[in-house]
Design an enzyme around this catalytic site. Structure first.
Site, short mmCIF file in Angstrom:
data_model
loop_
_atom_site.label_atom_id
_atom_site.label_comp_id
_atom_site.label_asym_id
_atom_site.label_seq_id
_atom_site.Cartn_x
_atom_site.Cartn_y
_atom_site.Cartn_z
N SER A 95 -8.53 -9.71 0.66
CA SER A 95 -8.87 -10.58 1.79
C SER A 95 -10.20 -10.16 2.44
O SER A 95 -11.24 -10.25 1.81
CB SER A 95 -7.71 -10.61 2.78
OG SER A 95 -7.82 -11.66 3.69
N ASN A 119 -7.13 -12.06 -3.51
CA ASN A 119 -6.99 -13.05 -2.44
C ASN A 119 -8.27 -13.15 -1.62
O ASN A 119 -8.25 -13.10 -0.39
CB ASN A 119 -5.79 -12.72 -1.57
CG ASN A 119 -4.49 -12.68 -2.36
OD1 ASN A 119 -4.14 -11.64 -2.92
ND2 ASN A 119 -3.80 -13.80 -2.43
N HIS A 240 -0.44 -14.90 -0.09
CA HIS A 240 -1.60 -14.09 0.26
C HIS A 240 -1.42 -12.58 0.02
O HIS A 240 -2.40 -11.90 -0.26
CB HIS A 240 -1.96 -14.32 1.73
CG HIS A 240 -3.30 -13.78 2.12
ND1 HIS A 240 -4.48 -14.24 1.56
CD2 HIS A 240 -3.66 -12.82 3.00
CE1 HIS A 240 -5.51 -13.59 2.08
NE2 HIS A 240 -5.04 -12.72 2.96
#
Length: 268
Positions: A95, A119, A240
């Site tokens: 992320s 992700n 996620h």
């Protein structure tokens, strides 16, 4: 047990350093801690020197200044790698950590053997960009939203619910100001280094879940197609936090990535 490294008078980085061998640096996402990589730490510390970092303002790391942008986090990582003398390294980010890893290989390719974006985001749509910027403003003004991220990040499967409980605990431990600083950089950084993938020569893994509404399969596919040695991995039935909810599959993908031959770096 974590170690604390002082980069400057006002900057301390906490990190876990476990195992021996080629360095594998793990960078978590916004609101998390290095423990979010626990399945990967356990698996890869058997074969690598695993260095799992707490982002600025997370865990026991001191935050960056208010208004810091993605390049400031990339510089922070570079300062850490230089101070620890652990490059060139394999770098995997999740992320926000994926944005930092992508920026780092763009700015410092000589310090990277392989790069993996789990992700990761890439050029959000206008609608998605407005939504994430709105969330950044809400965090800065009203506190940390727990329900929203947890709903986006997990399914209701038993495995997801276990990971969801841990993630909720990490989010609840965040300092609001530190969270806001990092989330703002995350919200504004999705296009900062997007034109660099064609120049990245090292093995590059792009992995996400097919149910991730924000770090979409299309984003990972686009980056993988641009990188000369890009590889795409889409995990079905996950969202996620795939490195926690599909740990075995993610670890298999990371193992294949770590087995890819690297280019030899030449000294200038």
């Amino acid at each position: 047990m974590t170690t604390r490294l002082r980069l400057r008078t006002d900057q301390i980085v906490s990190y876990l350093d476990q195992g021996t061998g080629s360095p594998l640096i793990l960078i978590h996402g916004v609101g998390m801690q290095h423990q979010a990589w626990s399945p990967q730490i356990e698996a890869f510390s058997q074969t690598h020197r695993v260095i799992a970092i707490d982002l600025p303002g997370h865990g026991e790391s001191t935050p960056l200044e208010k208004g810091s942008e993605l390049p400031d986090f990339v510089q922070w990582l570079h300062d850490f790698i230089i101070a620890l003398n652990c490059g060139p390294a394999n770098i995997a980010g999740h992320s926000m950590g994926a944005l930092i890893a992508g920026g780092y290989v763009s700015e410092h390719p000589e310090s990277v053997n392989r790069v993996a974006l789990l992700n990761g985001v890439y050029k959000r749509t206008e609608t998605a960009q407005k939504a994430v910027l709105t969330r950044a403003d809400e965090i800065a003004n009203g506190g940390i939203d727990l329900k929203g991220p947890l709903a986006r990040w997990f399914t209701e499967s038993p495995t997801d619910l276990i990971a969801k409980e841990k993630t909720e605990r990490w989010l609840s431990q965040m300092n609001q100001q530190s969270y806001a600083i990092t989330y703002r950089a995350f919200a504004r950084g999705d296009a900062t280094y997007t034109d660099s993938w064609e120049k990245v020569k090292c093995p590059a893994l792009f992995l996400t879940g097919d149910g991730d509404p924000n770090s979409t399969p299309e984003m990972s596919r686009t980056m993988a197609e641009q990188a000369p040695r890009g590889h795409l991995c889409i995990i079905k039935g996950h969202k996620h936090m795939a490195n926690l909810t599909a740990a075995d599959t993610v670890n298999d993908a990371l193992t294949d990535w770590l087995n890819q031959p690297v280019c030899h770096h030449r000294s200038s």
